[in-house]
Design a protein around this motif. Sequence first.
Motif, PDB file in Angstrom:
ATOM      1  N   ALA A  34       0.827  -1.210   0.000  1.00  0.00           N
ATOM      2  CA  ALA A  34       0.000   0.000   0.000  1.00  0.00           C
ATOM      3  C   ALA A  34       0.858   1.255   0.000  1.00  0.00           C
ATOM      4  N   GLU A  35       1.970   1.218   0.702  1.00  0.00           N
ATOM      5  CA  GLU A  35       2.866   2.377   0.734  1.00  0.00           C
ATOM      6  C   GLU A  35       3.546   2.608  -0.611  1.00  0.00           C
ATOM      7  N   LEU A  36       3.766   1.543  -1.368  1.00  0.00           N
ATOM      8  CA  LEU A  36       4.430   1.663  -2.671  1.00  0.00           C
ATOM      9  C   LEU A  36       3.460   2.069  -3.780  1.00  0.00           C
ATOM     10  N   ALA A  37       2.178   1.732  -3.625  1.00  0.00           N
ATOM     11  CA  ALA A  37       1.198   1.938  -4.698  1.00  0.00           C
ATOM     12  C   ALA A  37       0.750   3.388  -4.774  1.00  0.00           C
ATOM     13  N   ARG A  92      -3.779 -18.245   2.076  1.00  0.00           N
ATOM     14  CA  ARG A  92      -2.970 -17.103   1.642  1.00  0.00           C
ATOM     15  C   ARG A  92      -3.860 -15.995   1.082  1.00  0.00           C
ATOM     16  N   GLY A  93      -4.816 -16.384   0.229  1.00  0.00           N
ATOM     17  CA  GLY A  93      -5.728 -15.395  -0.339  1.00  0.00           C
ATOM     18  C   GLY A  93      -6.656 -14.787   0.689  1.00  0.00           C
ATOM     19  N   ASP A  94      -7.170 -15.598   1.600  1.00  0.00           N
ATOM     20  CA  ASP A  94      -8.067 -15.093   2.647  1.00  0.00           C
ATOM     21  C   ASP A  94      -7.362 -14.075   3.531  1.00  0.00           C
ATOM     22  N   LEU A  95      -6.106 -14.361   3.890  1.00  0.00           N
ATOM     23  CA  LEU A  95      -5.353 -13.442   4.749  1.00  0.00           C
ATOM     24  C   LEU A  95      -5.002 -12.163   4.004  1.00  0.00           C
ATOM     25  N   PHE A  96      -4.780 -12.266   2.699  1.00  0.00           N
ATOM     26  CA  PHE A  96      -4.561 -11.073   1.887  1.00  0.00           C
ATOM     27  C   PHE A  96      -5.795 -10.179   1.937  1.00  0.00           C
ATOM     28  N   ALA A  97      -6.976 -10.767   1.708  1.00  0.00           N
ATOM     29  CA  ALA A  97      -8.216  -9.991   1.738  1.00  0.00           C
ATOM     30  C   ALA A  97      -8.437  -9.376   3.111  1.00  0.00           C
ATOM     31  N   GLU A  98      -8.164 -10.141   4.169  1.00  0.00           N
ATOM     32  CA  GLU A  98      -8.324  -9.630   5.535  1.00  0.00           C
ATOM     33  C   GLU A  98      -7.398  -8.444   5.783  1.00  0.00           C
ATOM     34  N   ALA A  99      -6.154  -8.557   5.289  1.00  0.00           N
ATOM     35  CA  ALA A  99      -5.199  -7.461   5.480  1.00  0.00           C
ATOM     36  C   ALA A  99      -5.592  -6.229   4.681  1.00  0.00           C
ATOM     37  N   ARG A 140      -8.696  -5.342   3.944  1.00  0.00           N
ATOM     38  CA  ARG A 140      -9.789  -4.723   4.692  1.00  0.00           C
ATOM     39  C   ARG A 140      -9.260  -3.947   5.908  1.00  0.00           C
ATOM     40  N   GLY A 141      -8.154  -4.439   6.463  1.00  0.00           N
ATOM     41  CA  GLY A 141      -7.549  -3.763   7.612  1.00  0.00           C
ATOM     42  C   GLY A 141      -6.961  -2.411   7.281  1.00  0.00           C
ATOM     43  N   LEU A 142      -6.724  -2.138   6.002  1.00  0.00           N
ATOM     44  CA  LEU A 142      -6.186  -0.835   5.617  1.00  0.00           C
ATOM     45  C   LEU A 142      -7.159   0.301   5.887  1.00  0.00           C
TER      46      LEU A 142
END
Length: 471
Positions: A431-434, A458-465, A467-469
């Motif tokens: 997110a910081e790079l984008a 792996r995909g579920d944790l990506f989605a969770e992270a 949403r955490g943004l």
Amino acid sequence: MDWQDLPVTVAGLGVSGVSAARVLRDLGARVTVVDGGDSPVLRDRAAELTGITVRLGDADTLPEGTRLVVTSPGWPPSSPLFLAAAAAGVEVWGDVELAWRLRKPLPATGEPAPWLAVTGTNGKTTTVQMLASILTAAGKRTAAVGNVGVSVLDAVLAEEPYDVLAVELSSYQLHWAPSLRVHSAAVLNLAPDHLDWHGSMEAYAADKGRIYQGNQVACVYNLADPATEELVREADVEEGCRAIGFGLGTPALSNFGVVDELLVDRAFVPGRDKNAAEIGSISDVNPPAPHNIANALAAAALARAYGVDAKAVRDGLRAFRPDAHRIATVAEVGGVTYVDDSKATNTHAAAASLRAYDPIVWIAGGLAKGAEFDDLASQAAGRLRAAVLIGADRALIREALARHAPDVPVIEPAEGQTGAVAMAAVVRAAAELARPGDTVLLAPACASMDMFTNYGERGDLFAEAVRGLTD
């Protein structure tokens, strides 16, 4: 085949092995299941197999008197059990071969339900599910079976018979299916994969090519992948069977393609030398990434070979929803789109995903499974804003990017971490790079088991992270 009291050995106490063992027992065979493991889980599973002998901890020795071996898909041909079977003149079948032999005739036709089959290195599951959706839209009782969805054995033995089956077949399953002869089949693509099992790329391709043997109506191949067309040329098919290509350009005679955002059939139309049929549009494909449009065209070609009309193709594609972790948009945060393609577990799948976006912050890495990354890095270089690398073999990707995309920033924020903690750090770094308009793409090109339970986690944790943004 007379199954009564036939001594059959089933290799493997996994899902397919248990299913095969029960079917064979119910047919009257004397079944012995062998498995090299000996865990509490396997013992519990064995205890549930009444009327079946189970031998745990020894999968190398052929039980005395065996007349047939039925194997689970993952067992390689070099297994001592199969070498012993070959020395004894005993055939080895896979679960697909067993299902093929046990098909029942449909009351309406007196023939078994046709199989429309799909294989390839990537895209099999999506294409088969698209095909099943199209067949359903055409009013057919069908299912996605084989390496996905319903067990192929359960499908052919179902009390209420299916009209037609959409069958996903892996190279493992094809290797052990010598008598398979389907209505029509597609090979979507070919790239190095499972070479430790097959021994060489040539052997891997040859097993994929088995899907075309004896085809009755159509051999569907990828115009962008000459290796798939070569497999058609090598196949021994029934007289009148046609070669049908699919691709993203304007279709030539007997091909499927794209014209002005429309999906077009120039194969199964009257006067195809001058005419074509509109079977849908790019907007009907979800998601409309290039490789997924190709999947849709392959599914459409098989459906049309079976006789499905153009409206059902369109309606089936519109109704289709892909499984999770397949190039799925998770969210847009601060003008940045986050996409989960955790299912991209090899370089070929990741390359397809990377071609769908620009510019990209790429999250990649994991277990490389012997893969090389130079071609992938070279192809993706012009699309990359940055790369965020994870996993045991991330250095291989880092080194490939250094050779082919030296100006692309590369960071490794999750060293020594696993699971949710690691993925949260990775997503924050991405997110910081984008920048607004970018896509943060999880397309790892690697297996997941070094840091996660599987690609799904792996995909579920990506989605969770992601949403955490916004929290």
